[in-house]
Design an enzyme around this catalytic site. Structure first.
Site, mmCIF file in Angstrom:
data_model
loop_
_atom_site.group_PDB
_atom_site.id
_atom_site.type_symbol
_atom_site.label_atom_id
_atom_site.label_comp_id
_atom_site.label_asym_id
_atom_site.label_seq_id
_atom_site.Cartn_x
_atom_site.Cartn_y
_atom_site.Cartn_z
ATOM 1 N N SER A 193 9.466 90.937 49.990
ATOM 2 C CA SER A 193 9.681 91.517 51.014
ATOM 3 C C SER A 193 9.677 90.799 52.454
ATOM 4 C CB SER A 193 8.673 92.502 51.207
ATOM 5 O OG SER A 193 9.202 93.534 51.993
ATOM 6 N N ASP B 92 7.985 98.751 51.945
ATOM 7 C CA ASP B 92 7.629 97.465 52.192
ATOM 8 C C ASP B 92 7.136 97.530 53.729
ATOM 9 O OD1 ASP B 92 8.984 96.823 49.832
ATOM 10 O OD2 ASP B 92 10.736 96.074 50.925
HETATM 11 P P1 ADP Z 1 13.218 90.027 49.898
HETATM 12 O O1 ADP Z 1 12.793 90.142 48.505
HETATM 13 O O2 ADP Z 1 12.612 88.748 50.478
HETATM 14 O O3 ADP Z 1 12.906 91.263 51.111
HETATM 15 P P2 ADP Z 1 15.898 90.230 50.837
HETATM 16 O O4 ADP Z 1 17.314 90.098 49.979
HETATM 17 O O5 ADP Z 1 15.704 91.870 51.155
HETATM 18 O O6 ADP Z 1 14.661 89.663 49.962
HETATM 19 O O7 ADP Z 1 16.189 89.492 52.184
HETATM 20 C C1 ADP Z 1 16.116 88.140 52.397
HETATM 21 C C2 ADP Z 1 16.637 87.635 53.445
HETATM 22 O O8 ADP Z 1 15.755 87.784 54.691
HETATM 23 C C3 ADP Z 1 17.136 86.178 53.570
HETATM 24 O O9 ADP Z 1 18.283 86.064 52.763
HETATM 25 C C4 ADP Z 1 17.254 85.719 54.985
HETATM 26 O O10 ADP Z 1 18.472 86.236 55.466
HETATM 27 C C5 ADP Z 1 16.072 86.829 55.341
HETATM 28 N N1 ADP Z 1 14.859 85.983 55.737
HETATM 29 C C6 ADP Z 1 13.748 86.197 55.219
HETATM 30 N N2 ADP Z 1 12.775 85.183 55.455
HETATM 31 C C7 ADP Z 1 13.441 84.449 56.756
HETATM 32 C C8 ADP Z 1 12.936 83.640 57.601
HETATM 33 N N3 ADP Z 1 11.635 83.109 57.418
HETATM 34 N N4 ADP Z 1 13.794 83.118 58.317
HETATM 35 C C9 ADP Z 1 15.107 83.754 58.473
HETATM 36 N N5 ADP Z 1 15.574 84.720 57.803
HETATM 37 C C10 ADP Z 1 14.699 84.974 56.642
HETATM 38 P P1 NG1 Z 2 12.682 94.069 48.050
HETATM 39 O O1 NG1 Z 2 12.619 93.267 46.781
HETATM 40 O O2 NG1 Z 2 11.810 93.842 49.116
HETATM 41 O O3 NG1 Z 2 14.131 93.785 48.453
HETATM 42 C C1 NG1 Z 2 13.091 96.619 47.703
HETATM 43 C C2 NG1 Z 2 13.056 98.017 48.645
HETATM 44 C C3 NG1 Z 2 11.804 98.661 48.414
HETATM 45 C C4 NG1 Z 2 11.626 99.236 46.769
HETATM 46 C C5 NG1 Z 2 11.827 97.984 46.035
HETATM 47 C C6 NG1 Z 2 11.825 98.286 44.513
HETATM 48 C C7 NG1 Z 2 13.746 97.415 50.850
HETATM 49 C C8 NG1 Z 2 13.608 97.143 52.319
HETATM 50 N N1 NG1 Z 2 12.962 97.555 50.074
HETATM 51 O O4 NG1 Z 2 12.277 95.770 48.102
HETATM 52 O O5 NG1 Z 2 11.797 100.044 49.350
HETATM 53 O O6 NG1 Z 2 12.441 100.359 46.607
HETATM 54 O O7 NG1 Z 2 12.867 97.352 46.173
HETATM 55 O O8 NG1 Z 2 10.711 98.980 44.316
HETATM 56 O O9 NG1 Z 2 14.995 98.262 50.694
HETATM 57 MG MG MG Z 3 13.828 92.864 51.046
#
Ligand code: ADP
Ligand code: NG1
Ligand code: MG
Length: 489
Positions: A153, A198
């Site tokens: 997250s 999250d």
């Molecule tokens: P997560 O499971 O980590 O929430 P997401 O796919 O939802 O994964 O989001 C990841 C994205 O968030 C990255 O590709 C980037 O664009 C952004 N992000 C996360 N951490 C950073 C950071 N420290 N600096 C800049 N962007 C970030």
């Molecule tokens: P991550 O893995 O952080 O992208 C996502 C969703 C949660 C939840 C989980 C699965 C967002 C911001 N986060 O999490 O709400 O559905 O997947 O349990 O969409």
């Molecule tokens: Mg995410």
């Protein structure tokens, strides 16, 4: 800036005196030629159990991590946003923030969001909430240490930190639950229809306990974890950016369609509104087990075509798309409704069982006296190991279900889970999946041996990673507290 903060609001404390803050302050001054006025810190999270069920209205059980997004901020006397990142792989960005409407959140030509789009989500949502009434702009410098795109997250920590920074700069007091709900809404501007887990844990987390998060109204109830339980997070080395594909939204709309079909067939809805699996259950006043039976009864097929769904719901394709679909799922023609519905109802049951067993261990200390997963009595001196075993089995079943019914695992995640099982340690993918991390439940005395085993068998032998680097991909974690604001006192 708000001085009277209630315990319901995000805590405001003095600026910690540590190397990380010093480095960020220095970077901020280099970039903007002035000192930051305040800092916001929002943690990442790991979900212990309850995956892909928040957007179906079911409780989840996450805890906050130590890893976080830290933002240094100062106000500007014009409605502009200037964003920097301490990591130079993330480009600078400046824009006007006069109105919510004028903030366009557009991905790159491949459909992958730019990093600053997550900042824009937070700012756009805050502007919408404030009715565009802002008195100043913002300079932000981000330092994030949540592994990105890894199911921990990082995205919500970044969105939430940006939103919190803007609200604090405008002197707007909000309760933790209000801001968590607002941030869940904010993040949907990135394109994914997340459920809110999250952002909820980011603000409502408490040290040393996980939280049982329930919806409507949003509420977090602390869950004490068994005394001897340790949680280990291990990265699969596969990253998955959720907003860059339609995998996530596809699951969301499959759940919407399945819920609507069950409701329709069981005579539970008459209007056109979207209905979640939990709303269907409430309307029918059924148990989760009874809902599983209804899935088999009303969704017997492995695949449903769009035409079949239209027929069952008695709507045309246009109405169906308009009601249920997102822009990136409109073209889909086939849906796995039975599989997704079974996962959600069974996972919701696992969350209840997990919580029940945690409370058994809490009420009895480490000498347990209660009922185990098979209905057997655990004796007084029956140790924590028995509870850990039951909780672990629930986590293993969760992973199997995510792999086979929800199809959101990855071969590296599956390998980590099966290597863990060889050491009798249960684990599961955590977060959305398709890459990212596993969370393993491990008796404390086994942690060091377990981590060494993963380093050797997965990172070094399977992935050819240098042993020193390998150690950075796996860590034991304890529940941390939620978001906070730092100002000069
Ligand atoms: P997560 O499971 O980590 O929430 P997401 O796919 O939802 O994964 O989001 C990841 C994205 O968030 C990255 O590709 C980037 O664009 C952004 N992000 C996360 N951490 C950073 C950071 N420290 N600096 C800049 N962007 C970030
Ligand atoms: P991550 O893995 O952080 O992208 C996502 C969703 C949660 C939840 C989980 C699965 C967002 C911001 N986060 O999490 O709400 O559905 O997947 O349990 O969409
Ligand atoms: Mg995410």
């Amino acid at each position: 800036m708000s001085a009277n903060v209630t315990s319901d609001e995000v805590p405001v404390t003095g600026i910690p005196d540590n190397e990380r803050i010093k480095r960020l302050k220095q970077h901020f001054s280099q970039e903007f030629g002035c000192e930051p006025l305040f800092f916001v810190r929002v943690p990442g999270r790991v979900n212990l159990i309850g995956e892909h069920i928040d957007y179906c209205g079911y409780p989840v059980l996450p805890m906050a991590l130590e890893q976080d997004i830290l933002i240094a901020a100062a106000t500007l006397n014009k409605p502009e946003l200037h964003v920097r990142n301490i990591n130079n792989k993330y480009v600078n960005y400046n824009t006007e923030i006069k109105s919510c409407e004028n903030i366009d959140i557009v991905a790159d030509p491949n459909g992958k969001p730019f990093w600053y789009n997550y900042v824009l989500c937070g700012v756009k949502g805050a502007l919408e909430f404030l009715g565009d009434k802002i008195t100043n702009g913002l300079q932000l410098c981000v330092d994030g240490i949540v592994p990105p795109a890894s199911g921990l997250s990082s995205s919500s920590a970044l969105v939430s930190a940006a939103c919190l920074a803007l609200l604090y700069a405008q002197n707007v007091p909000l309760s933790k639950t209000e801001i968590a709900s607002l941030c869940a809404k904010c993040e949907r501007y990135i394109g994914t229809q997340g459920g809110g887990m999250d952002q909820a844990i980011a603000f409502l987390a408490e040290k040393n306990c996980a939280q049982y998060i329930t919806w409507q109204p949003l509420k977090a109830t602390p869950v004490a974890l068994p005394e001897n339980a340790a949680f280990v997070v291990a990265h699969s080395l596969a990253e998955a950016n959720k907003a860059a594909t339609n995998y996530y939204n596809r699951r969301v709309i499959e759940c919407r369609l399945a819920a609507k079909i069950i409701a329709t067939c069981a005579g539970a809805v008459t209007d056109k509104k979207i209905i979640t699996f939990s709303q269907v259950q409430n309307k029918l006043d059924n148990t989760l087990e009874e809902m599983v039976n209804l899935v088999h009864k009303y969704l017997p097929k492995d695949i449903y075509t769009k035409e079949e769904v239209c027929d069952i719901l008695n709507v045309n394709a246009e109405e169906l798309e308009q009601l249920f679909f997102t822009p990136n799922t409109k073209h889909l023609t086939e849906f796995k409704l039975k599989q997704r519905a079974l996962h959600v109802y069974e996972e919701a049951k696992r969350v209840e069982d997990f919580r029940k067993h945690c409370s058994l261990s809490a009420s009895n200390g480490s000498g347990l006296n209660g009922v185990n997963g098979n209905g057997a009595i655990v004796s007084d001196n029956g140790d924590c190991d028995e509870i850990i075993r039951v909780l672990g089995e629930l986590m293993s079943s969760s992973h199997e279900s995510l792999k086979n019914l929800y199809e959101c695992s990855h071969e590296n995640l599956d390998r980590l889970v099966s290597l863990s099982k060889e050491m009798n340690i249960h684990s599961r993918l955590t977060g959305a999946g398709w890459g990212g991390c596993i969370i393993a439940l491990c008796p404390k005395e086994k942690v060091a041996k377990y981590i060494d085993m993963l380093i050797d068998k997965f990172y070094v032998k399977h992935c050819n990673i240098d042993i020193i680097k390998a150690a950075s991909y796996v860590f034991a974690t304890t529940p941390n507290h939620g978001a906070e604001i730092y100002v000069e006192k």
